[in-house]
Design a protein around this motif. Structure first.
Motif, PDB file in Angstrom:
ATOM      1  N   ILE A  23       0.841  -1.198   0.000  1.00 14.72           N
ATOM      2  CA  ILE A  23       0.000   0.000   0.000  1.00 14.72           C
ATOM      3  C   ILE A  23       0.877   1.249   0.000  1.00 14.72           C
ATOM      4  O   ILE A  23       0.625   2.208  -0.733  1.00 14.72           O
ATOM      5  N   VAL A  24       1.919   1.252   0.818  1.00 16.47           N
ATOM      6  CA  VAL A  24       2.846   2.387   0.840  1.00 16.47           C
ATOM      7  C   VAL A  24       3.573   2.510  -0.495  1.00 16.47           C
ATOM      8  O   VAL A  24       3.782   3.617  -0.999  1.00 16.47           O
ATOM      9  N   ALA A  25       3.945   1.381  -1.112  1.00 16.93           N
ATOM     10  CA  ALA A  25       4.602   1.426  -2.422  1.00 16.93           C
ATOM     11  C   ALA A  25       3.667   2.036  -3.467  1.00 16.93           C
ATOM     12  O   ALA A  25       4.102   2.856  -4.287  1.00 16.93           O
ATOM     13  N   LEU A  26       2.399   1.668  -3.427  1.00 17.85           N
ATOM     14  CA  LEU A  26       1.419   2.236  -4.343  1.00 17.85           C
ATOM     15  C   LEU A  26       1.307   3.746  -4.138  1.00 17.85           C
ATOM     16  O   LEU A  26       1.371   4.526  -5.098  1.00 17.85           O
ATOM     17  N   GLY A  27       1.151   4.161  -2.879  1.00 17.20           N
ATOM     18  CA  GLY A  27       1.063   5.588  -2.569  1.00 17.20           C
ATOM     19  C   GLY A  27       2.318   6.346  -2.961  1.00 17.20           C
ATOM     20  O   GLY A  27       2.245   7.474  -3.469  1.00 17.20           O
ATOM     21  N   SER A  28       3.465   5.740  -2.773  1.00 13.81           N
ATOM     22  CA  SER A  28       4.719   6.376  -3.149  1.00 13.81           C
ATOM     23  C   SER A  28       4.820   6.507  -4.667  1.00 13.81           C
ATOM     24  O   SER A  28       5.284   7.531  -5.184  1.00 13.81           O
ATOM     25  N   GLY A  29       4.380   5.482  -5.380  1.00 15.80           N
ATOM     26  CA  GLY A  29       4.385   5.552  -6.830  1.00 15.80           C
ATOM     27  C   GLY A  29       3.505   6.670  -7.352  1.00 15.80           C
ATOM     28  O   GLY A  29       3.862   7.373  -8.296  1.00 15.80           O
ATOM     29  N   VAL A  30       2.347   6.847  -6.708  1.00 14.53           N
ATOM     30  CA  VAL A  30       1.448   7.934  -7.101  1.00 14.53           C
ATOM     31  C   VAL A  30       2.108   9.281  -6.825  1.00 14.53           C
ATOM     32  O   VAL A  30       2.123  10.172  -7.666  1.00 14.53           O
ATOM     33  N   ARG A  31       2.637   9.452  -5.650  1.00 11.27           N
ATOM     34  CA  ARG A  31       3.160  10.754  -5.230  1.00 11.27           C
ATOM     35  C   ARG A  31       4.508  11.073  -5.873  1.00 11.27           C
ATOM     36  O   ARG A  31       4.755  12.201  -6.260  1.00 11.27           O
ATOM     37  N   HIS A  32       5.387  10.078  -5.992  1.00 12.33           N
ATOM     38  CA  HIS A  32       6.775  10.352  -6.379  1.00 12.33           C
ATOM     39  C   HIS A  32       7.200   9.697  -7.693  1.00 12.33           C
ATOM     40  O   HIS A  32       8.296   9.972  -8.176  1.00 12.33           O
ATOM     41  N   GLY A  33       6.415   8.784  -8.221  1.00 15.79           N
ATOM     42  CA  GLY A  33       6.806   8.067  -9.429  1.00 15.79           C
ATOM     43  C   GLY A  33       7.591   6.809  -9.096  1.00 15.79           C
ATOM     44  O   GLY A  33       8.001   6.590  -7.950  1.00 15.79           O
ATOM     45  N   GLY A 179      -8.312   6.696   0.974  1.00 16.83           N
ATOM     46  CA  GLY A 179      -8.698   5.291   0.813  1.00 16.83           C
ATOM     47  C   GLY A 179      -7.581   4.352   1.242  1.00 16.83           C
ATOM     48  O   GLY A 179      -7.816   3.359   1.932  1.00 16.83           O
ATOM     49  N   LEU A 180      -6.347   4.691   0.848  1.00 14.15           N
ATOM     50  CA  LEU A 180      -5.199   3.893   1.274  1.00 14.15           C
ATOM     51  C   LEU A 180      -5.014   3.976   2.788  1.00 14.15           C
ATOM     52  O   LEU A 180      -4.673   2.975   3.436  1.00 14.15           O
ATOM     53  N   ALA A 181      -5.258   5.152   3.356  1.00  8.84           N
ATOM     54  CA  ALA A 181      -5.161   5.316   4.817  1.00  8.84           C
ATOM     55  C   ALA A 181      -6.172   4.414   5.526  1.00  8.84           C
ATOM     56  O   ALA A 181      -5.852   3.788   6.537  1.00  8.84           O
ATOM     57  N   VAL A 182      -7.381   4.341   4.985  1.00  9.09           N
ATOM     58  CA  VAL A 182      -8.405   3.471   5.575  1.00  9.09           C
ATOM     59  C   VAL A 182      -7.939   2.015   5.538  1.00  9.09           C
ATOM     60  O   VAL A 182      -8.116   1.277   6.513  1.00  9.09           O
ATOM     61  N   LEU A 183      -7.320   1.600   4.431  1.00  8.85           N
ATOM     62  CA  LEU A 183      -6.816   0.224   4.352  1.00  8.85           C
ATOM     63  C   LEU A 183      -5.754  -0.045   5.415  1.00  8.85           C
ATOM     64  O   LEU A 183      -5.729  -1.120   6.018  1.00  8.85           O
ATOM     65  N   LEU A 184      -4.892   0.941   5.662  1.00  6.70           N
ATOM     66  CA  LEU A 184      -3.872   0.764   6.706  1.00  6.70           C
ATOM     67  C   LEU A 184      -4.508   0.709   8.095  1.00  6.70           C
ATOM     68  O   LEU A 184      -4.088  -0.071   8.949  1.00  6.70           O
ATOM     69  N   VAL A 185      -5.528   1.540   8.324  1.00  6.90           N
ATOM     70  CA  VAL A 185      -6.228   1.507   9.622  1.00  6.90           C
ATOM     71  C   VAL A 185      -6.920   0.158   9.808  1.00  6.90           C
ATOM     72  O   VAL A 185      -6.895  -0.419  10.903  1.00  6.90           O
ATOM     73  N   ILE A 186      -7.504  -0.367   8.748  1.00  5.43           N
ATOM     74  CA  ILE A 186      -8.140  -1.690   8.829  1.00  5.43           C
ATOM     75  C   ILE A 186      -7.085  -2.751   9.158  1.00  5.43           C
ATOM     76  O   ILE A 186      -7.327  -3.637   9.985  1.00  5.43           O
TER      77      ILE A 186
END
Length: 193
Positions: A23-33, A179-186
């Protein structure tokens, strides 16, 4: 099926399935490439391989003998997941600009694996299923696991970099991050209950 093929299938299933590191890798890809996210990917791969080797060499026995260490890892993992969720949820959704956050580092990826319950389960289950206490099999399993883990986590970062092209408006990125934050909280909630 050969033992090596079975090890590879296990490594792929455990590495590519959704989890906090991916999930963090996905978010990092979105934010930073993708390129900037490869440090996280590399750190996560090396961190997991070290965990796998140490579990194979008896680290899990240490946790059995010192249960408070296991409890500390458990709650450290919960806290880390909640921290990462907060970072994602509080992101402003701006790509670039003067307040651009740095991509997760290699250390971040490695530490995240050590606090990741999914990584611990994969390491313990994999070592138990494939090594039988034999160090030669442990090293072979790690050798097979490393590139599969790298490509799996990198595929999540790549997917994020592809999604990035569709997220030019900050509100869309904020929605994805939340949405990614919710997945991490879950994920953290699963560990608590």
């Amino acid at each position: 099926m050969s033992l090596s093929l079975s090890m590879a299938a296990f490594a792929l299933a455990a590495s590519i399935s959704p989890g906090p590191v991916n999930i963090v890798a996905l978010g990092s890809g979105v934010r930073h490439g993708l390129r900037a996210s490869l440090a996280h990917v590399t750190g996560a791969t090396l961190g997991f391989c070290l965990l796998l080797v140490l579990v194979g060499l008896g680290l899990h026995e240490l946790l059995i003998r010192w249960p408070l260490l296991g409890v500390a890892l458990h709650w450290g993992g919960v806290a880390f997941l909640l921290y990462m969720a907060w970072k994602l949820a509080s992101d402003n959704g701006q790509l670039g600009g003067e307040h651009q956050h740095q991509a997760p580092s290699a250390w971040h990826g490695a530490v995240m694996q050590w606090l990741n319950p999914k990584a611990w389960l994969a390491a313990v289950a994999g070592v138990g299923a494939y090594t039988g206490g034999e160090q030669q099999l442990l090293w072979w399993f790690t050798w097979i696991y490393a590139p599969i883990c790298f490509v799996s986590v990198a595929s999540w970062a790549w997917a994020g970099s592809v999604i990035r092209q569709s997220l030019s408006e900050p509100r869309y990125l904020r929605l994805l991050n939340r949405g990614l934050a919710v997945l991490l909280v879950i994920s953290a909630g699963y560990l608590v209950f």
